[in-house]
Each structure stands twice: as C-alpha cells, then as structure tokens.
Enzyme design. Sequence first.
Site, PDB file in Angstrom:
ATOM      1  N   ARG A   1       0.805  11.941  -9.128  1.00  0.00           N
ATOM      2  CA  ARG A   1       1.280  10.560  -8.927  1.00  0.00           C
ATOM      3  C   ARG A   1       2.641  10.352  -9.580  1.00  0.00           C
ATOM      4  O   ARG A   1       3.404   9.474  -9.197  1.00  0.00           O
ATOM      5  CB  ARG A   1       0.296   9.554  -9.554  1.00  0.00           C
TER       6      ARG A   1
ATOM      7  N   ASP B   1      -3.499   5.708   6.524  1.00  0.00           N
ATOM      8  CA  ASP B   1      -3.957   6.970   7.101  1.00  0.00           C
ATOM      9  C   ASP B   1      -4.919   6.625   8.244  1.00  0.00           C
ATOM     10  O   ASP B   1      -4.480   6.334   9.343  1.00  0.00           O
ATOM     11  CB  ASP B   1      -4.599   7.773   5.961  1.00  0.00           C
TER      12      ASP B   1
ATOM     13  N   PHE C   1      -1.098  16.362   3.945  1.00  0.00           N
ATOM     14  CA  PHE C   1      -1.603  15.672   2.771  1.00  0.00           C
ATOM     15  C   PHE C   1      -0.475  15.459   1.770  1.00  0.00           C
ATOM     16  O   PHE C   1       0.025  16.380   1.138  1.00  0.00           O
ATOM     17  CB  PHE C   1      -2.795  16.381   2.123  1.00  0.00           C
TER      18      PHE C   1
ATOM     19  N   GLU D   1       0.840  -1.207   0.000  1.00  0.00           N
ATOM     20  CA  GLU D   1       0.000   0.000   0.000  1.00  0.00           C
ATOM     21  C   GLU D   1       0.871   1.251   0.000  1.00  0.00           C
ATOM     22  O   GLU D   1       2.032   1.217   0.444  1.00  0.00           O
ATOM     23  CB  GLU D   1      -0.898  -0.067   1.251  1.00  0.00           C
ATOM     24  N   ASP D   2       0.345   2.346  -0.488  1.00  0.00           N
ATOM     25  CA  ASP D   2       1.109   3.591  -0.510  1.00  0.00           C
ATOM     26  C   ASP D   2       1.179   4.233   0.872  1.00  0.00           C
ATOM     27  O   ASP D   2       2.230   4.669   1.312  1.00  0.00           O
ATOM     28  CB  ASP D   2       0.544   4.585  -1.546  1.00  0.00           C
TER      29      ASP D   2
HETATM   30  P1  IMP Z   1      -7.124   5.157   4.885  1.00  0.00           P
HETATM   31  O1  IMP Z   1      -8.256   4.209   4.566  1.00  0.00           O
HETATM   32  O2  IMP Z   1      -7.632   6.395   5.569  1.00  0.00           O
HETATM   33  O3  IMP Z   1      -6.014   4.518   5.650  1.00  0.00           O
HETATM   34  O4  IMP Z   1      -6.561   5.711   3.538  1.00  0.00           O
HETATM   35  C1  IMP Z   1      -6.158   4.896   2.568  1.00  0.00           C
HETATM   36  C2  IMP Z   1      -5.995   5.587   1.237  1.00  0.00           C
HETATM   37  O5  IMP Z   1      -6.269   6.985   1.260  1.00  0.00           O
HETATM   38  C3  IMP Z   1      -4.566   5.499   0.795  1.00  0.00           C
HETATM   39  O6  IMP Z   1      -4.355   4.281   0.133  1.00  0.00           O
HETATM   40  C4  IMP Z   1      -4.426   6.679  -0.116  1.00  0.00           C
HETATM   41  O7  IMP Z   1      -4.852   6.310  -1.416  1.00  0.00           O
HETATM   42  C5  IMP Z   1      -5.365   7.679   0.456  1.00  0.00           C
HETATM   43  N1  IMP Z   1      -4.619   8.653   1.266  1.00  0.00           N
HETATM   44  C6  IMP Z   1      -4.526   8.729   2.599  1.00  0.00           C
HETATM   45  N2  IMP Z   1      -3.746   9.738   3.004  1.00  0.00           N
HETATM   46  C7  IMP Z   1      -3.303  10.315   1.871  1.00  0.00           C
HETATM   47  C8  IMP Z   1      -2.422  11.426   1.609  1.00  0.00           C
HETATM   48  O8  IMP Z   1      -1.861  12.081   2.507  1.00  0.00           O
HETATM   49  N3  IMP Z   1      -2.213  11.727   0.297  1.00  0.00           N
HETATM   50  C9  IMP Z   1      -2.777  11.029  -0.727  1.00  0.00           C
HETATM   51  N4  IMP Z   1      -3.600   9.986  -0.521  1.00  0.00           N
HETATM   52  C10 IMP Z   1      -3.858   9.633   0.755  1.00  0.00           C
HETATM   53 MG    MG Z   2      -4.391   4.078  -2.002  1.00  0.00          MG
END
Ligand code: IMP
Ligand code: MG
Length: 183
Positions: free
Chosen positions: A172, A110, A159, A106-107
Amino acid sequence: MTAAQSKKHYDLSEVLIDEKTLAKRIAELGAEITKDYEGRSIVLIGILKGSIPFIADLMRHIKLDDLEVDYISVSSYGRSTKSSGVVRILKDLDSDIKSKDVIIVEDIIDTGLTLAYLKEYFMGRNPNSLKICTLLDKPSRRKVDIRGDYVGFQVEDRFIVGYGLDVDQRYRNLPFISWIKEE
Ligand code: IMP
Ligand code: MG
C-alpha cells in the site's frame, strides 16, 4: 522463522503508473469536482483502507469551502486476490449524510460488487446526490452495472498494487502503481 520470512513471496512487475502521472491526473479530477460542485457542500467518503493515499491527495485539489470527509471500512476479499462477492461493514460512517452531496472515493472498481452494495446502502440514508470517484477502473471484470462518475485511469485485468492497493495487506505504501504476477 520471523514474520517477514513466513510471508508469501510476490513478484512485483514494472511500474504501470508513475508518481508524476498520478499527481497530474488527480489534480485534474480535483479541478473537475471543484467545478461541478461550485457553491455546494460535499462529503467525501473514503473506503478504507485502499483509498487513503488517493483521497488525501484528491481532497487537496478540491477548492470548496464546505467539504467534509468521512470513512467507511468494508471487507470483500479476505486474503485472496479473487472477489468473494461478500461485503462486510467493519467501520460505519461517523456522520449523517442525509440531504448531503456525497462522493464515494474508491481505489479501484473491479467486479463492482463492493460499490453496488455501498451505493444502495448510502442511498438508504437519503443523500441529496451520490457520485463515485475512483482512481482505477478495471471494466473487463465487471459483474454488475456500476460505473465511476470520475475515473482516474482504466487498467487491464491485472492484479494492481501500490498507492493504497494491497496484496495480503502489503505494498500500500508504494508511491506508484505496479502489478503482481499471479500464479
Ligand atoms: P470489487 O467489489 O470487485 O469491485 O472490488 C473492490 C475492492 O477489491 C477494491 O476496493 C479493492 O480493495 C479490491 N481490489 C480489486 N481489484 C484489485 C486489484 O487489482 N488490486 C488490489 N485490490 C483490488
Ligand atoms: Mg478497496
């Protein structure tokens, strides 16, 4: 008005993680995975689209003979920078992960909502093991108890864009990690 002109303007801030630092840490993660999974068959599952540059670089540092790669595409954010908590599967895996040693790539983690959902979804397919490898981790924003087994870098509550991560589908393609100022 052209499409480019009608797009929202974002203020790109300074470089947070440069190309060299990314490359070095990803090589370390690859070496760690190689060691941990020696002699085993693994499936890397990249989460589209954000993990593309990361998984492409990471897999070339995993020195295992039996390595498969698959992808899943999910949507959790829509166009905004705030998590909706809703995970939708846009493209499912092509392969069967039953009895396989799986690593989700995963990238960023969050809130953790996306991975919490996917972890359960994949566990329902009875893999032999399931681990998480994330390039970035934003622990201060966590809403559910999810942690990466392999973590590239911890980042503050900003962000992030670049190296796969987008805002509004942009940035990206940056070869480094930066961040944008939110209004
Ligand atoms: P989560 O479900 O809140 O953990 O977020 C997961 C997805 O939200 C990640 O795989 C990203 O694609 C996107 N995301 C979360 N934080 C960021 C950020 O700071 N920049 C860009 N994408 C984000
Ligand atoms: Mg993602």
